[in-house]
Scaffold this motif. Structure first.
Motif, PDB file in Angstrom:
ATOM      1  N   THR A 166      37.555  61.710  48.460  1.00  0.00           N
ATOM      2  CA  THR A 166      37.523  61.163  49.820  1.00  0.00           C
ATOM      3  C   THR A 166      38.862  60.548  50.210  1.00  0.00           C
ATOM      4  O   THR A 166      39.291  60.654  51.365  1.00  0.00           O
ATOM      5  N   LEU A 167      39.533  59.903  49.271  1.00  0.00           N
ATOM      6  CA  LEU A 167      40.821  59.265  49.566  1.00  0.00           C
ATOM      7  C   LEU A 167      41.910  60.276  49.906  1.00  0.00           C
ATOM      8  O   LEU A 167      42.985  59.876  50.383  1.00  0.00           O
ATOM      9  N   ARG A 168      41.653  61.564  49.685  1.00  0.00           N
ATOM     10  CA  ARG A 168      42.622  62.605  50.040  1.00  0.00           C
ATOM     11  C   ARG A 168      42.330  63.232  51.400  1.00  0.00           C
ATOM     12  O   ARG A 168      43.047  64.148  51.818  1.00  0.00           O
ATOM     13  N   GLU A 169      41.281  62.757  52.067  1.00  0.00           N
ATOM     14  CA  GLU A 169      40.911  63.321  53.365  1.00  0.00           C
ATOM     15  C   GLU A 169      41.920  62.895  54.444  1.00  0.00           C
ATOM     16  O   GLU A 169      42.546  61.832  54.346  1.00  0.00           O
ATOM     17  N   PRO A 170      42.059  63.713  55.499  1.00  0.00           N
ATOM     18  CA  PRO A 170      43.025  63.384  56.561  1.00  0.00           C
ATOM     19  C   PRO A 170      42.717  62.070  57.277  1.00  0.00           C
ATOM     20  O   PRO A 170      43.648  61.356  57.679  1.00  0.00           O
ATOM     21  N   TYR A 171      41.435  61.737  57.462  1.00  0.00           N
ATOM     22  CA  TYR A 171      41.144  60.500  58.197  1.00  0.00           C
ATOM     23  C   TYR A 171      41.558  59.262  57.411  1.00  0.00           C
ATOM     24  O   TYR A 171      41.773  58.196  57.988  1.00  0.00           O
ATOM     25  N   ILE A 172      41.688  59.393  56.088  1.00  0.00           N
ATOM     26  CA  ILE A 172      42.202  58.281  55.285  1.00  0.00           C
ATOM     27  C   ILE A 172      43.691  58.087  55.568  1.00  0.00           C
ATOM     28  O   ILE A 172      44.171  56.942  55.690  1.00  0.00           O
ATOM     29  N   ASP A 173      44.423  59.197  55.695  1.00  0.00           N
ATOM     30  CA  ASP A 173      45.844  59.089  56.064  1.00  0.00           C
ATOM     31  C   ASP A 173      45.991  58.451  57.440  1.00  0.00           C
ATOM     32  O   ASP A 173      46.929  57.666  57.685  1.00  0.00           O
ATOM     33  N   THR A 174      45.072  58.763  58.348  1.00  0.00           N
ATOM     34  CA  THR A 174      45.115  58.145  59.673  1.00  0.00           C
ATOM     35  C   THR A 174      44.884  56.639  59.586  1.00  0.00           C
ATOM     36  O   THR A 174      45.542  55.858  60.279  1.00  0.00           O
ATOM     37  N   ALA A 175      43.954  56.243  58.733  1.00  0.00           N
ATOM     38  CA  ALA A 175      43.700  54.809  58.552  1.00  0.00           C
ATOM     39  C   ALA A 175      44.913  54.097  57.993  1.00  0.00           C
ATOM     40  O   ALA A 175      45.264  52.988  58.429  1.00  0.00           O
ATOM     41  N   TRP A 176      45.589  54.726  57.003  1.00  0.00           N
ATOM     42  CA  TRP A 176      46.824  54.134  56.482  1.00  0.00           C
ATOM     43  C   TRP A 176      47.888  54.042  57.585  1.00  0.00           C
ATOM     44  O   TRP A 176      48.605  53.026  57.685  1.00  0.00           O
ATOM     45  N   ALA A 177      47.994  55.086  58.416  1.00  0.00           N
ATOM     46  CA  ALA A 177      49.011  55.100  59.470  1.00  0.00           C
ATOM     47  C   ALA A 177      48.753  54.013  60.509  1.00  0.00           C
ATOM     48  O   ALA A 177      49.700  53.501  61.126  1.00  0.00           O
ATOM     49  N   LYS A 178      47.483  53.644  60.703  1.00  0.00           N
ATOM     50  CA  LYS A 178      47.157  52.586  61.661  1.00  0.00           C
ATOM     51  C   LYS A 178      47.374  51.186  61.092  1.00  0.00           C
ATOM     52  O   LYS A 178      47.145  50.192  61.787  1.00  0.00           O
ATOM     53  N   GLY A 179      47.775  51.108  59.828  1.00  0.00           N
ATOM     54  CA  GLY A 179      48.077  49.813  59.238  1.00  0.00           C
ATOM     55  C   GLY A 179      46.941  49.175  58.468  1.00  0.00           C
ATOM     56  O   GLY A 179      47.011  47.981  58.141  1.00  0.00           O
ATOM     57  N   ALA A 180      45.898  49.931  58.141  1.00  0.00           N
ATOM     58  CA  ALA A 180      44.792  49.376  57.371  1.00  0.00           C
ATOM     59  C   ALA A 180      45.238  49.085  55.947  1.00  0.00           C
ATOM     60  O   ALA A 180      45.998  49.851  55.351  1.00  0.00           O
ATOM     61  N   GLY A 181      44.756  47.961  55.413  1.00  0.00           N
ATOM     62  CA  GLY A 181      45.101  47.584  54.065  1.00  0.00           C
ATOM     63  C   GLY A 181      44.296  48.342  53.024  1.00  0.00           C
ATOM     64  O   GLY A 181      43.328  49.039  53.352  1.00  0.00           O
ATOM     65  N   PRO A 182      44.672  48.222  51.739  1.00  0.00           N
ATOM     66  CA  PRO A 182      43.945  48.945  50.679  1.00  0.00           C
ATOM     67  C   PRO A 182      42.457  48.590  50.628  1.00  0.00           C
ATOM     68  O   PRO A 182      41.613  49.472  50.443  1.00  0.00           O
ATOM     69  N   GLY A 183      42.139  47.304  50.780  1.00  0.00           N
ATOM     70  CA  GLY A 183      40.734  46.907  50.734  1.00  0.00           C
ATOM     71  C   GLY A 183      39.930  47.506  51.870  1.00  0.00           C
ATOM     72  O   GLY A 183      38.804  47.977  51.676  1.00  0.00           O
ATOM     73  N   ARG A 184      40.490  47.516  53.068  1.00  0.00           N
ATOM     74  CA  ARG A 184      39.791  48.074  54.232  1.00  0.00           C
ATOM     75  C   ARG A 184      39.621  49.585  54.089  1.00  0.00           C
ATOM     76  O   ARG A 184      38.568  50.141  54.428  1.00  0.00           O
ATOM     77  N   VAL A 185      40.660  50.257  53.578  1.00  0.00           N
ATOM     78  CA  VAL A 185      40.581  51.705  53.405  1.00  0.00           C
ATOM     79  C   VAL A 185      39.500  52.067  52.399  1.00  0.00           C
ATOM     80  O   VAL A 185      38.699  52.977  52.615  1.00  0.00           O
ATOM     81  N   HIS A 186      39.443  51.316  51.279  1.00  0.00           N
ATOM     82  CA  HIS A 186      38.465  51.629  50.244  1.00  0.00           C
ATOM     83  C   HIS A 186      37.041  51.296  50.677  1.00  0.00           C
ATOM     84  O   HIS A 186      36.145  52.131  50.555  1.00  0.00           O
ATOM     85  N   LEU A 187      36.844  50.087  51.167  1.00  0.00           N
ATOM     86  CA  LEU A 187      35.486  49.599  51.415  1.00  0.00           C
ATOM     87  C   LEU A 187      34.917  50.081  52.737  1.00  0.00           C
ATOM     88  O   LEU A 187      33.726  50.381  52.832  1.00  0.00           O
ATOM     89  N   ARG A 188      35.744  50.150  53.765  1.00  0.00           N
ATOM     90  CA  ARG A 188      35.227  50.484  55.089  1.00  0.00           C
ATOM     91  C   ARG A 188      35.255  51.980  55.370  1.00  0.00           C
ATOM     92  O   ARG A 188      34.324  52.527  55.964  1.00  0.00           O
ATOM     93  N   HIS A 189      36.312  52.649  54.934  1.00  0.00           N
ATOM     94  CA  HIS A 189      36.472  54.061  55.286  1.00  0.00           C
ATOM     95  C   HIS A 189      36.030  55.002  54.162  1.00  0.00           C
ATOM     96  O   HIS A 189      35.235  55.911  54.393  1.00  0.00           O
ATOM     97  N   ALA A 190      36.552  54.796  52.953  1.00  0.00           N
ATOM     98  CA  ALA A 190      36.286  55.753  51.871  1.00  0.00           C
ATOM     99  C   ALA A 190      34.911  55.560  51.244  1.00  0.00           C
ATOM    100  O   ALA A 190      34.175  56.522  51.044  1.00  0.00           O
ATOM    101  N   LEU A 191      34.554  54.316  50.941  1.00  0.00           N
ATOM    102  CA  LEU A 191      33.314  54.074  50.199  1.00  0.00           C
ATOM    103  C   LEU A 191      32.084  54.525  50.972  1.00  0.00           C
ATOM    104  O   LEU A 191      31.125  55.036  50.392  1.00  0.00           O
TER     105      LEU A 191
END
Length: 326
Positions: free
Chosen positions: A202-227
């Motif tokens: 899941t962490l390799r999906e394009p929407y994860i890259d979008t979340a990183w580009a918007k400035g989301a932190g590691p915790g937000r990316v893992h818990l809110r988007h990927a998990l």
């Protein structure tokens, strides 16, 4: 939704019927004579006439099909039957054993979800490659460890070496800890193994890259988007694991000398107590069916697209058919 629930209920009835039928046939295929087991340890002194009387008393002399139909009819009336050796109602025996088994199964599942989920998150969250690989290697080891061997190690360490928890019995909450940990090891390892692989994908999906580009932190990316998306396969396996926990109690309760469904099952199989074994099989199948129905109902909460896809699928097919006809 009502049609979906109706179909699931029909599937549940089919699963229960199949579980009953298979257990009935398997138990009658076992070698040995239930009448001799009913006669007790001195069955060598029992005459053939006395054995025939026992078979007639418990209906064991009837054809297999007749016994199956009679037992199935009693089940439909809510009667699970009577234990052959003890003469007690099967529902009463199961009702007495459920609380003890439920204690270790519930605590074991809770520990498995916490430890397995935490290990998967830690393995995919850390930026240290070596530590991540080490954490990812732990779940396969946990799955491969035999449950009875791990139980004996826990008894040696925490009952004899460091007397923190009792080795046998069911006296207090402390006596639940070691059996629950024994059940949690393979369950938590399975959850960690599946969730970690799903998170890596899941962490390799394009929407994860979008979340990183918007400035989301590691915790937000893992818990809110990927998990949220990665948890779907693990949730499915967790529903299946509930049945595994019930089967694991047979070994666990035997090692720790605890009363419960596991001990009742082992005793009933040894004595060819067919009504008791069938009652426990039906109970386990019912728990499995209900758990998986709850899992299916939780799916849309994690991913609303599941419901949307199901609603749009017939329209897409109709549109495709109309286009083909033109």
């Amino acid at each position: 939704m009502s049609r979906y629930i109706a179909l699931r209920l029909l599937q549940a009835i089919g699963v229960l019927w199949a579980a009953y039928t298979v257990s009935f046939l398997v138990l009658y295929a076992l070698p040995g004579d239930p009448a001799r087991l009913l006669a007790g340890p001195d069955a060598t002194d029992v005459t053939a006439a006395q054995l025939d009387t026992l078979r007639a008393q418990f209906g064991l002399d009837k054809p297999l099909v007749v016994q199956y139909v009679e037992h199935l009819g009693a089940l439909l009336r809510g009667d699970l039957g009577t234990s052959l050796p003890t003469g007690r109602p099967v529902a009463e025996l199961i009702g007495e054993a459920i609380p003890s088994t439920l204690q270790i199964a519930a605590l074991g599942l809770l520990l498995a979800v916490i430890v397995g989920g935490g290990l998967a998150l830690a393995a995919t969250f850390t930026r240290h490659r070596g530590l991540g690989q080490l954490l990812l290697a732990l779940p396969p080891i946990g799955v491969a460890v035999p449950g009875f061997w791990f139980a004996l190690l826990l008894i040696q360490w925490f009952s004899f070496g460091i007397p923190l928890f009792p080795a046998v019995g069911n006296q207090s909450f402390a006596s639940v800890v070691l059996p629950a940990i024994t059940l949690a090891l393979p369950t938590g390892a399975t959850i960690a193994q599946l969730l970690s692989k799903s998170l890596v994908t899941t962490l390799r999906e394009p929407y994860i890259d979008t979340a990183w580009a918007k400035g989301a932190g590691p915790g937000r990316v893992h818990l809110r988007h990927a998990l949220r998306n990665a948890a779907l396969p693990a949730l499915t396996v967790t529903g299946l694991i509930v049945g595994q926990l019930l089967s694991g109690t047979v070994v666990t309760e035997t090692v720790f000398s605890r009363p419960g469904l596991g001990r009742v099952t082992a005793t009933a199989v040894a004595q060819q107590d067919i009504p008791v074994v069938q009652g426990i099989v039906l109970f386990a199948a019912a728990v499995f069916v209900v758990t998986n129905l709850l899992v299916d109902l939780v799916y849309p909460l994690l991913d609303p697209r599941i419901v949307i896809r199901k609603r749009r699928l017939p329209r897409v097919r109709v549109a495709a058919t109309a286009g083909a006809s033109r």
